[in-house]
Design a protein around this motif. Sequence first.
Motif, PDB file in Angstrom:
ATOM      1  N   ALA A  99       0.915  -0.975  -0.057  1.00 30.05           N
ATOM      2  CA  ALA A  99      -0.046  -0.025  -0.066  1.00 30.05           C
ATOM      3  C   ALA A  99       0.982   1.044   0.028  1.00 30.05           C
ATOM      4  O   ALA A  99       2.035   1.223   0.456  1.00 30.05           O
ATOM      5  N   SER A 100       0.369   2.376  -0.270  1.00 33.54           N
ATOM      6  CA  SER A 100       0.937   3.576  -0.238  1.00 33.54           C
ATOM      7  C   SER A 100      -0.008   4.753   0.219  1.00 33.54           C
ATOM      8  O   SER A 100      -1.218   4.749  -0.137  1.00 33.54           O
ATOM      9  N   GLY A 101       0.546   5.841   0.753  1.00 33.97           N
ATOM     10  CA  GLY A 101      -0.292   6.958   0.994  1.00 33.97           C
ATOM     11  C   GLY A 101       0.514   8.147   1.362  1.00 33.97           C
ATOM     12  O   GLY A 101       1.887   8.100   1.283  1.00 33.97           O
ATOM     13  N   SER A 102      -0.067   9.134   2.065  1.00 34.84           N
ATOM     14  CA  SER A 102       0.632  10.518   2.657  1.00 34.84           C
ATOM     15  C   SER A 102       1.260  10.380   3.931  1.00 34.84           C
ATOM     16  O   SER A 102       2.276  10.870   4.047  1.00 34.84           O
ATOM     17  N   GLU A 103       0.653   9.429   4.860  1.00 32.99           N
ATOM     18  CA  GLU A 103       1.311   9.485   6.130  1.00 32.99           C
ATOM     19  C   GLU A 103       0.970   7.971   6.782  1.00 32.99           C
ATOM     20  O   GLU A 103      -0.276   7.741   6.391  1.00 32.99           O
TER      21      GLU A 103
END
Length: 773
Positions: A99-103
């Motif tokens: 997964a990836s995200g901002s924080e």
Amino acid sequence: MALVPAAGLAQDAGKQAPSAAEIDWRPRSQLPAEVQAGLPVFCDGGYLPSGTAGGAMPVLPAGETEAPLEASALSARYELDAELYLQGDVRLRQGSFQASGSEARYDTRSGSLNLQGPLVSRGEGFLLTGKDARYSTESGQLDINTATFLLHESEMRGEASSLSRIGENQVLITDGLLTTCGPGQNDWAIVASDIELDQAEGFGTARHVRLEVLDAPVFYWPYISFPIDDRRKTGFLYPQFGSSSAGSGAFLALPYYLNLAPHYDATLTPQYIHGRGLFTELEGRYLSRFGESVLQLGYIDDDSYYKDENPGADGQRWALDLSTRAAFGGGWTGYGDYSVVSDEDYLSDLNRSLEIDQATHLQRRGGVRYSDQNQYFDAYLNGYQTIAERIADVNKPYNLLPEVLYAGTTEVGAFEAGIESQYSWFYRDNENLTGLNRANGQRVRAIPELALPMRALWGFSRPSVSLDYTRYDLEDYTLGNSSFDRTVPVFEWDNGLYFDRRSSLFDIPYNQTLEPRLYYAWADAEADQNDIPDFDTGLKSFRFDQLFQRDRFTGGDRVGDANQLTVALTSRFNDLLTGAERARVSIGQVRYFDDREVSLFGQGASDRSNSPLAGELVLNPVDNLEIRSSGLWDHDTQRTEEGRSQLIFHSEDYRYLATLGHTYSRPDDIEQTDVGAVLPVTNRVSAIGRWVWDSELDRTVGTLAGLEYNNCCWSVQVVHQNYLTDDEELDTRLLFRIELKGLGGSGGASDNIADAIYGYDERERRRFGTQRR
């Protein structure tokens, strides 16, 4: 866990994150050439998994339940034995999860991880996005709020208020929407309060479901299960709807599939037909180590329309169709087909699933068969149900109880010895019959042959001698001794030469052949054989192929007398670049040295010395165009006796189809012209048409006209058909089919178009076969 240094820029949180479908969607121009080639012309684009969309990392092999959590970010803050805080271009991976995200905040004590979006999570065959998520490193469960998703294999996309990935292949969706339409195109969608997708099982289930078309609800189900790949599972399938071919109009069907075991299943389809009532169909399939068996049933207890049309009928109607195939090994196979209906109108009024067509007789046949390179054996029982009440008893076919066939060849030095044999026991109800038509009984036929085959590259020669022997043992035979036999000596000599030359046309090299052929046949058959019953015999239609057959009768109750020589010539043009046969022309004639005296109750005898000229022409100038023509021309009367011509054209992708046919038979007073076409009006709209004109009747005897609309999301066909009934009146019906891509279709237009227009079934196969990549 392992902390990996990050590279790249942080995502702009102010931008609205793309949905899962938008991330992997590519316009047609941006797809690889091989993908574009398989994409239907009416699709504007398709999905192309990038493998790294949204910053996701490559997937590790599945099954690593104890794999460490790996993470990277632009910045990180770590509190010992408490929390890890990651910010900017956060990327996470644990085993097959990524997964990836901002924080992100990771609680080292509980193993839970909170990830802020825009979030992207990719797995094998799916892509998820969301506003924020919670992930458990212990259980692998992923909970996403305000989620979107994409399943690549089925091209199914959707959105949900919340989504939980509770296993590697299991997804739970709350307040969700599903569709196979492209991003931003919600022509149709399934909306449900709860949806579960199981990729391992290949199925999904949903509760409180409604089908929406252009955001307007049109149907509601309390609960459904549906496929997300090619596998099937117990549960309701999608409803079917359409118009019946007779009666008062519309029908609605709700199929229920029963996956009873890996090797057998069933589908029960209750349906309501307006004007007729409740009609039920059942299909059962059984797969053994030998082969497959299929049983199909149809039943209606009280057909209101049928009772109105047939005073005195009780309205109870039914049908059954059973087929089985088995391979026992060692060259042995078994087979069986059995069909029965309650009345002659069932097939035209009600049948939609039984694999039997409208007919005057339904065949029942079952037996065993053996074959190898030199032998053939077949033993079976064969019977019929005559469903047309107008068929007189004298015209009903005989049952075979049983029939046994054997044929074999063997080499004896330079010679070839062979035999064809047949044992038949013919029976039919003869209570209302008289004379020769009343006879039943047994027939044995054997044709031993000795031939001397000689072959070379430049030609062949095959002289042969044989005896055509037949014996009868009859019952209810009134013309004399009920046991008698017949022996006919036969001599045949088949000869052919082969010449060829190479040349070129339009810079294309080709090989032209010239193949003269001489065939002589002599059979000393007794002239009067009309004291023998006609169990299975008919007169062959004279065609080019019959030039090389010594007997003009089918079946075994007549053996034709012969003293004749066939002279024929064939020339072929073969493309040396592709190997394709671009043209073939054949012509031939039979010279009769004696009158033909054997007849089938007046048919088949003749005193003319020459047959009509028989010819065939086949042209394939390009791969997509075929022209066929065959005919008989009588030089004595200077007239064409029979002619059949057909032009068939299709584009490479089968979007364009055109057929033009003409049939003429002077003895049968038939002359018909047949025109059919499927022509694209736009990339998405096609016109469908067929017209059959009978010149002898000076009237139209059949038409079909309709429109088809396709996009990458759904299609519809609407067809108006006129067809000639048994009483020579034109009947009319409206047929349609609606196909929601991924949900299946309803209606029966496609089958009728395929019956009417050559190549349409291949067009349908390509259209739906290449749609799902």
